[in-house]
Design a protein around this motif. Sequence first.
Motif, short mmCIF file in Angstrom:
data_model
loop_
_atom_site.label_atom_id
_atom_site.label_comp_id
_atom_site.label_asym_id
_atom_site.label_seq_id
_atom_site.Cartn_x
_atom_site.Cartn_y
_atom_site.Cartn_z
N PRO A 84 9.47 -13.76 53.06
CA PRO A 84 10.77 -14.30 53.46
C PRO A 84 11.90 -13.40 52.97
O PRO A 84 11.76 -12.72 51.95
CB PRO A 84 10.82 -15.67 52.78
CG PRO A 84 9.92 -15.52 51.59
CD PRO A 84 8.83 -14.58 52.01
N VAL A 85 13.00 -13.38 53.71
CA VAL A 85 14.16 -12.58 53.32
C VAL A 85 15.25 -13.52 52.83
O VAL A 85 15.67 -14.43 53.56
CB VAL A 85 14.68 -11.75 54.50
CG1 VAL A 85 15.86 -10.88 54.06
CG2 VAL A 85 13.58 -10.87 55.09
N LEU A 86 15.71 -13.32 51.59
CA LEU A 86 16.77 -14.12 51.01
C LEU A 86 17.96 -13.22 50.70
O LEU A 86 17.79 -12.04 50.38
CB LEU A 86 16.30 -14.81 49.73
CG LEU A 86 15.31 -15.96 49.85
CD1 LEU A 86 13.90 -15.46 50.15
CD2 LEU A 86 15.29 -16.79 48.58
N ALA A 87 19.15 -13.78 50.77
CA ALA A 87 20.36 -13.05 50.39
C ALA A 87 21.07 -13.81 49.28
O ALA A 87 21.28 -15.03 49.39
CB ALA A 87 21.30 -12.88 51.58
N MET A 88 21.41 -13.10 48.22
CA MET A 88 22.13 -13.72 47.12
C MET A 88 23.61 -13.76 47.47
O MET A 88 24.26 -12.72 47.61
CB MET A 88 21.93 -12.93 45.83
CG MET A 88 20.47 -12.66 45.47
SD MET A 88 19.45 -14.15 45.39
CE MET A 88 20.34 -15.11 44.17
N THR A 89 24.15 -14.96 47.63
CA THR A 89 25.56 -15.12 47.99
C THR A 89 26.08 -16.47 47.53
O THR A 89 25.36 -17.49 47.67
CB THR A 89 25.78 -14.98 49.51
OG1 THR A 89 27.09 -15.42 49.86
CG2 THR A 89 24.76 -15.77 50.31
N PRO A 90 27.29 -16.54 46.99
CA PRO A 90 27.84 -17.84 46.59
C PRO A 90 28.07 -18.77 47.76
O PRO A 90 28.27 -19.98 47.56
CB PRO A 90 29.17 -17.46 45.90
CG PRO A 90 29.50 -16.10 46.41
CD PRO A 90 28.20 -15.43 46.66
N ARG A 91 27.98 -18.26 48.98
CA ARG A 91 28.13 -19.11 50.17
C ARG A 91 26.80 -19.72 50.59
O ARG A 91 26.74 -20.47 51.56
CB ARG A 91 28.71 -18.29 51.32
CG ARG A 91 30.11 -17.75 51.03
CD ARG A 91 30.67 -16.95 52.20
NE ARG A 91 30.89 -17.80 53.35
CZ ARG A 91 30.48 -17.53 54.59
NH1 ARG A 91 29.77 -16.44 54.81
NH2 ARG A 91 30.74 -18.34 55.58
N GLY A 92 25.73 -19.40 49.86
CA GLY A 92 24.41 -19.91 50.20
C GLY A 92 24.15 -21.29 49.63
O GLY A 92 24.94 -21.84 48.86
N ALA A 93 23.02 -21.85 50.01
CA ALA A 93 22.61 -23.16 49.48
C ALA A 93 22.17 -22.99 48.03
O ALA A 93 21.46 -22.04 47.70
CB ALA A 93 21.46 -23.72 50.31
N PRO A 94 22.58 -23.89 47.14
CA PRO A 94 22.15 -23.80 45.74
C PRO A 94 20.63 -23.81 45.64
O PRO A 94 19.97 -24.64 46.27
CB PRO A 94 22.77 -25.04 45.09
CG PRO A 94 23.93 -25.40 45.97
CD PRO A 94 23.49 -25.03 47.35
N ILE A 95 20.08 -22.90 44.86
CA ILE A 95 18.64 -22.84 44.70
C ILE A 95 18.17 -24.05 43.90
O ILE A 95 18.89 -24.57 43.05
CB ILE A 95 18.22 -21.52 43.99
CG1 ILE A 95 16.74 -21.21 44.22
CG2 ILE A 95 18.56 -21.57 42.52
CD1 ILE A 95 16.42 -20.74 45.61
N THR A 96 16.98 -24.53 44.21
CA THR A 96 16.42 -25.68 43.52
C THR A 96 15.05 -25.30 42.95
O THR A 96 14.42 -24.33 43.40
CB THR A 96 16.24 -26.87 44.47
OG1 THR A 96 15.28 -26.52 45.48
CG2 THR A 96 17.56 -27.26 45.12
N GLN A 97 14.58 -26.09 42.00
CA GLN A 97 13.26 -25.83 41.44
C GLN A 97 12.18 -26.01 42.49
O GLN A 97 11.16 -25.31 42.48
CB GLN A 97 13.01 -26.73 40.24
CG GLN A 97 11.76 -26.41 39.45
CD GLN A 97 11.81 -25.05 38.78
OE1 GLN A 97 12.88 -24.45 38.66
NE2 GLN A 97 10.66 -24.56 38.34
#
Length: 248
Positions: A84-97
Amino acid sequence: MTFTAVPLTLYPDMFPGPLGHSMAGRALEAGVWSCDPVQIRDFATDKHRTVDDTPAGGGAGMVLKADVLGAAIDHAVAAHPGLPVLAMTPRGAPITQARVRALAAGPGAIILCGRFEGFDERIFEARAVEQVSMGDIILSGGEMGALLLLDACIRLLPGVMGAPSSGDDESFENGLLEYPHYTRPVTWEGRTIPEVLRSGDHAKIAAWRKQQAEIDTRLRRPDLWERHEGARDRPASGARQKKKEPRP
């Protein structure tokens, strides 16, 4: 199966960074996971290897170019199909456990690390990229967020932590903050370990820990407590129960 981390970054020397030490470092040496950073600048097409440009419409800062990012992503996807491709951005969905556990159960991740004002928005329209955030903070770049995300995943890989159950009772795993911990000496500066933890009664200890986790979550993270309570009240099917109308 080896978990493969593929950071797309302007600073590949930042990886594995701190993940080359302690549990993650030992797991890296053992081949439990691998790190294959990709230099985004390698996909620039001009002689100056330009990766950014001024914002359309004006404004401060610079924006990472869609054509360069697209080529970098395409290269990583071709080299590591199925990740999977993820982008680190403050506009993204908060990561969860829960999302971390899902990623750790898979083959790895391609992680796009932003800089400057961020990404040309068209990259998210043209490529399958999941936007994620590590919290309501702004960092100098996505690399630190990627390191946090990778650390959260790597520690869950088989064999990285001593016992398979080591992470089961931690914060967020069951929708609550973790209960408080104590260790020797029994008394320190006039403060004593709670008696129940010294009782040897495992049932009482479990009940105390559950109670403390609920109290701390309710007081410190009311948002988390509200979600926990909502999930607990929901039936196993996931649908909300309808309130019964009173009989006439």
